[in-house]
Motif scaffolding. Structure first.
Motif, PDB file in Angstrom:
ATOM      1  N   UNK A 110      47.034  74.140 -31.784  1.00 28.35           N
ATOM      2  CA  UNK A 110      46.933  73.394 -30.525  1.00 28.35           C
ATOM      3  C   UNK A 110      45.599  73.696 -29.838  1.00 28.35           C
ATOM      4  N   UNK A 111      45.221  74.964 -29.845  1.00 32.21           N
ATOM      5  CA  UNK A 111      43.950  75.353 -29.220  1.00 32.21           C
ATOM      6  C   UNK A 111      42.774  74.782 -30.001  1.00 32.21           C
ATOM      7  N   UNK A 112      42.844  74.871 -31.328  1.00 33.06           N
ATOM      8  CA  UNK A 112      41.763  74.313 -32.161  1.00 33.06           C
ATOM      9  C   UNK A 112      41.586  72.818 -31.883  1.00 33.06           C
ATOM     10  N   UNK A 113      42.691  72.107 -31.791  1.00 32.55           N
ATOM     11  CA  UNK A 113      42.646  70.660 -31.546  1.00 32.55           C
ATOM     12  C   UNK A 113      41.967  70.354 -30.221  1.00 32.55           C
ATOM     13  N   UNK A 114      42.269  71.139 -29.184  1.00 34.79           N
ATOM     14  CA  UNK A 114      41.698  70.867 -27.866  1.00 34.79           C
ATOM     15  C   UNK A 114      40.217  71.253 -27.784  1.00 34.79           C
ATOM     16  N   UNK A 115      39.795  72.230 -28.554  1.00 33.28           N
ATOM     17  CA  UNK A 115      38.354  72.544 -28.612  1.00 33.28           C
ATOM     18  C   UNK A 115      37.594  71.361 -29.195  1.00 33.28           C
ATOM     19  N   UNK A 116      38.085  70.845 -30.319  1.00 33.18           N
ATOM     20  CA  UNK A 116      37.433  69.692 -30.964  1.00 33.18           C
ATOM     21  C   UNK A 116      37.444  68.477 -30.044  1.00 33.18           C
ATOM     22  N   UNK A 118      36.770  68.295 -27.060  1.00 33.76           N
ATOM     23  CA  UNK A 118      35.647  68.289 -26.126  1.00 33.76           C
ATOM     24  C   UNK A 118      34.650  67.180 -26.467  1.00 33.76           C
ATOM     25  N   UNK A 119      34.533  66.862 -27.759  1.00 29.33           N
ATOM     26  CA  UNK A 119      33.556  65.845 -28.191  1.00 29.33           C
ATOM     27  C   UNK A 119      33.861  64.464 -27.598  1.00 29.33           C
ATOM     28  N   UNK A 120      35.090  64.273 -27.157  1.00 34.97           N
ATOM     29  CA  UNK A 120      35.484  62.974 -26.594  1.00 34.97           C
ATOM     30  C   UNK A 120      35.160  62.867 -25.107  1.00 34.97           C
ATOM     31  N   UNK A 121      34.801  63.991 -24.476  1.00 29.22           N
ATOM     32  CA  UNK A 121      34.549  63.986 -23.038  1.00 29.22           C
ATOM     33  C   UNK A 121      33.223  63.306 -22.704  1.00 29.22           C
ATOM     34  N   UNK A 122      33.229  62.519 -21.663  1.00 32.93           N
ATOM     35  CA  UNK A 122      31.995  61.880 -21.182  1.00 32.93           C
ATOM     36  C   UNK A 122      31.675  62.298 -19.747  1.00 32.93           C
ATOM     37  N   UNK A 123      32.620  63.014 -19.105  1.00 32.06           N
ATOM     38  CA  UNK A 123      32.379  63.526 -17.760  1.00 32.06           C
ATOM     39  C   UNK A 123      33.221  64.765 -17.528  1.00 32.06           C
ATOM     40  N   UNK A 124      32.847  65.549 -16.511  1.00 31.92           N
ATOM     41  CA  UNK A 124      33.591  66.762 -16.199  1.00 31.92           C
ATOM     42  C   UNK A 124      33.514  67.042 -14.708  1.00 31.92           C
ATOM     43  N   UNK A 125      34.455  67.866 -14.251  1.00 25.66           N
ATOM     44  CA  UNK A 125      34.477  68.287 -12.858  1.00 25.66           C
ATOM     45  C   UNK A 125      33.533  69.478 -12.676  1.00 25.66           C
ATOM     46  N   UNK A 126      32.692  69.425 -11.665  1.00 22.50           N
ATOM     47  CA  UNK A 126      31.775  70.529 -11.356  1.00 22.50           C
ATOM     48  C   UNK A 126      32.574  71.654 -10.695  1.00 22.50           C
ATOM     49  N   UNK A 155      28.356  63.331 -15.512  1.00 22.25           N
ATOM     50  CA  UNK A 155      28.368  62.862 -16.898  1.00 22.25           C
ATOM     51  C   UNK A 155      27.928  63.975 -17.831  1.00 22.25           C
ATOM     52  N   UNK A 156      28.564  64.059 -18.994  1.00 22.48           N
ATOM     53  CA  UNK A 156      28.193  65.038 -20.013  1.00 22.48           C
ATOM     54  C   UNK A 156      28.227  64.365 -21.379  1.00 22.48           C
ATOM     55  N   UNK A 157      27.531  64.995 -22.329  1.00 22.67           N
ATOM     56  CA  UNK A 157      27.560  64.533 -23.723  1.00 22.67           C
ATOM     57  C   UNK A 157      27.746  65.766 -24.599  1.00 22.67           C
ATOM     58  N   UNK A 158      28.803  65.785 -25.390  1.00 28.48           N
ATOM     59  CA  UNK A 158      29.104  66.906 -26.265  1.00 28.48           C
ATOM     60  C   UNK A 158      28.819  66.473 -27.706  1.00 28.48           C
ATOM     61  N   UNK A 159      27.806  67.088 -28.314  1.00 22.83           N
ATOM     62  CA  UNK A 159      27.412  66.692 -29.665  1.00 22.83           C
ATOM     63  C   UNK A 159      28.152  67.466 -30.741  1.00 22.83           C
ATOM     64  N   UNK A 160      28.651  68.652 -30.388  1.00 20.50           N
ATOM     65  CA  UNK A 160      29.308  69.509 -31.376  1.00 20.50           C
ATOM     66  C   UNK A 160      30.361  70.352 -30.668  1.00 20.50           C
ATOM     67  N   UNK A 161      31.547  70.464 -31.254  1.00 18.77           N
ATOM     68  CA  UNK A 161      32.601  71.324 -30.708  1.00 18.77           C
ATOM     69  C   UNK A 161      33.391  71.877 -31.882  1.00 18.77           C
ATOM     70  N   UNK A 162      33.402  73.197 -31.998  1.00 20.31           N
ATOM     71  CA  UNK A 162      33.988  73.835 -33.177  1.00 20.31           C
ATOM     72  C   UNK A 162      34.773  75.083 -32.777  1.00 20.31           C
ATOM     73  N   UNK A 163      35.965  75.218 -33.311  1.00 21.68           N
ATOM     74  CA  UNK A 163      36.751  76.436 -33.131  1.00 21.68           C
ATOM     75  C   UNK A 163      36.327  77.425 -34.208  1.00 21.68           C
ATOM     76  N   UNK A 164      35.850  78.602 -33.800  1.00 22.62           N
ATOM     77  CA  UNK A 164      35.386  79.602 -34.763  1.00 22.62           C
ATOM     78  C   UNK A 164      36.508  80.547 -35.183  1.00 22.62           C
ATOM     79  N   UNK A 165      37.188  81.142 -34.226  1.00 26.84           N
ATOM     80  CA  UNK A 165      38.310  82.033 -34.512  1.00 26.84           C
ATOM     81  C   UNK A 165      39.310  81.910 -33.374  1.00 26.84           C
ATOM     82  N   UNK A 166      40.557  81.707 -33.731  1.00 31.94           N
ATOM     83  CA  UNK A 166      41.592  81.519 -32.717  1.00 31.94           C
ATOM     84  C   UNK A 166      42.761  82.459 -32.990  1.00 31.94           C
ATOM     85  N   UNK A 167      42.976  83.379 -32.080  1.00 31.61           N
ATOM     86  CA  UNK A 167      44.111  84.303 -32.118  1.00 31.61           C
ATOM     87  C   UNK A 167      44.716  84.331 -30.721  1.00 31.61           C
ATOM     88  N   UNK A 168      45.639  83.396 -30.427  1.00 30.42           N
ATOM     89  CA  UNK A 168      46.182  83.287 -29.076  1.00 30.42           C
ATOM     90  C   UNK A 168      46.632  84.646 -28.526  1.00 30.42           C
TER      91      UNK A 168
END
Length: 314
Positions: A110-116, A118-126, A155-168
């Motif tokens: 679930x965490x890995x999916x949500x990290x990836x 990020x690439x779909x985001x086009x805006x964020x809250x400051x 507005x933001x642009x995310x070119x790469x989003x990768x989960x490296x290690x996930x241990x909840x």
């Protein structure tokens, strides 16, 4: 009104870019002030601030290189970092005050999916605790005074989003993003999607394009070895390696210093060649930096317009 007195240039003042490996803890301004006062680099700035928690690439601009800030700050940034799910803070990072706690009941996937995602985001809250301004005052100043901070969206642009290690509840990630992106806001939004909250626990800027961490010097190194500073500073002529560089004649140099726009050469590979929208650095016959220019139409001709004069005055 009295005129502001121009500060005299110190004999130690350098012109160029120092790629600093900022330590976690001090603010970006703290680091600059140490260099400014201990190494007598009184004309100093930076391209892209880092939060106190963050470490990594901070581009320190010295002397005439402070004029390069708009052209370096705007480039992509690459980070690695860690976060923890299950709670939130007022600053969106581990240094803030806890505002909620909700046990995480999901999986590592679930965490890995949500990290990836990020690439779909086009805006964020400051974040409320940020240097963004409202009516001329920084949001963090309003927040510290207990005043309500307006919700700002950017507005933001995310070119790469990768989960490296996930241990909840902990996870490590890598992200490539547009200038000005708040990584702690990315983490906060991930926590909201997981319905348990998430907080940034560490952040390392590995690149501020076109410069990377392997080119950076530790702050202690810089301060303890002042005699090595000149060889560690990247000359202005090499500070925009992703731009074309043209060495022009003495006659053209005089025209540029008088504000003239030079014709763009239509022959690929030749001096002053370019196409609409291209940017370049002009050097005089001695190899000194003269100006930053951009190819723009003027009437029915394409010409190199001056973005910023960089020659030494007087």
């Amino acid at each position: 009104m009295a005129r502001r007195r121009k500060q005299k240039r110190s004999k130690e003042q350098l012109d160029g870019v120092l790629v600093l490996n900022k330590p976690s803890g001090p603010t970006s301004t703290d680091c600059l002030n140490d260099i400014k006062h201990q190494l007598k680099q009184y004309k100093i700035g930076h391209a892209g601030t880092l939060d106190p928690l963050a470490q990594g690439v901070l581009l320190v601009l010295l002397g005439q290189a402070t004029k390069l800030a708009p052209y370096l700050t705007s480039k992509e940034k690459i980070y690695t970092g860690t976060f923890r799910v299950g709670f939130t803070t007022d600053t969106y990072d581990i240094q803030g005050e806890t505002t909620s706690e909700t046990p995480f009941s999901g999986s590592a996937d679930d965490i890995r999916r949500e990290i990836v995602a990020w690439k779909e985001l086009t805006e964020q809250e400051v974040p409320a605790y940020s240097a963004a301004k409202h009516n001329g005052k920084a949001l963090y100043a309003l927040a510290r005074e207990g005043k309500e901070t307006p919700v700002k969206i950017k507005a933001v642009a995310i070119s790469h989003a990768e989960a490296l290690e996930v241990n909840p509840p902990d996870a490590e990630f890598k992200v490539g993003c547009s200038a000005g992106t708040y990584v702690r806001s990315l983490v906060h939004s991930l926590g909201m999607r997981l319905e348990c909250g998430a907080v940034l626990t560490s952040l390392n800027r590995e690149a501020s394009v076109p410069f990377t961490l392997d080119q950076a010097y530790d702050l202690n190194q810089v301060l303890e070895e002042p005699e090595k500073l000149p060889q560690r500073v990247i000359p202005i002529a090499d500070a925009l390696p992703h731009w074309a560089r043209f060495t022009i004649t003495e006659e053209l140099t005089k025209l540029v210093k008088n504000g003239a726009w030079l014709p763009v050469n239509a022959n690929p590979g030749e001096v002053l060649w370019g196409k609409p929208g291209d940017r370049a650095m002009l050097l005089d016959p001695e190899g000194s930096v003269l100006a930053l220019v951009e190819a723009k139409p003027q009437g029915d001709q394409l010409k190199w317009s001056i973005l910023r004069g960089l020659w030494q005055q007087g």
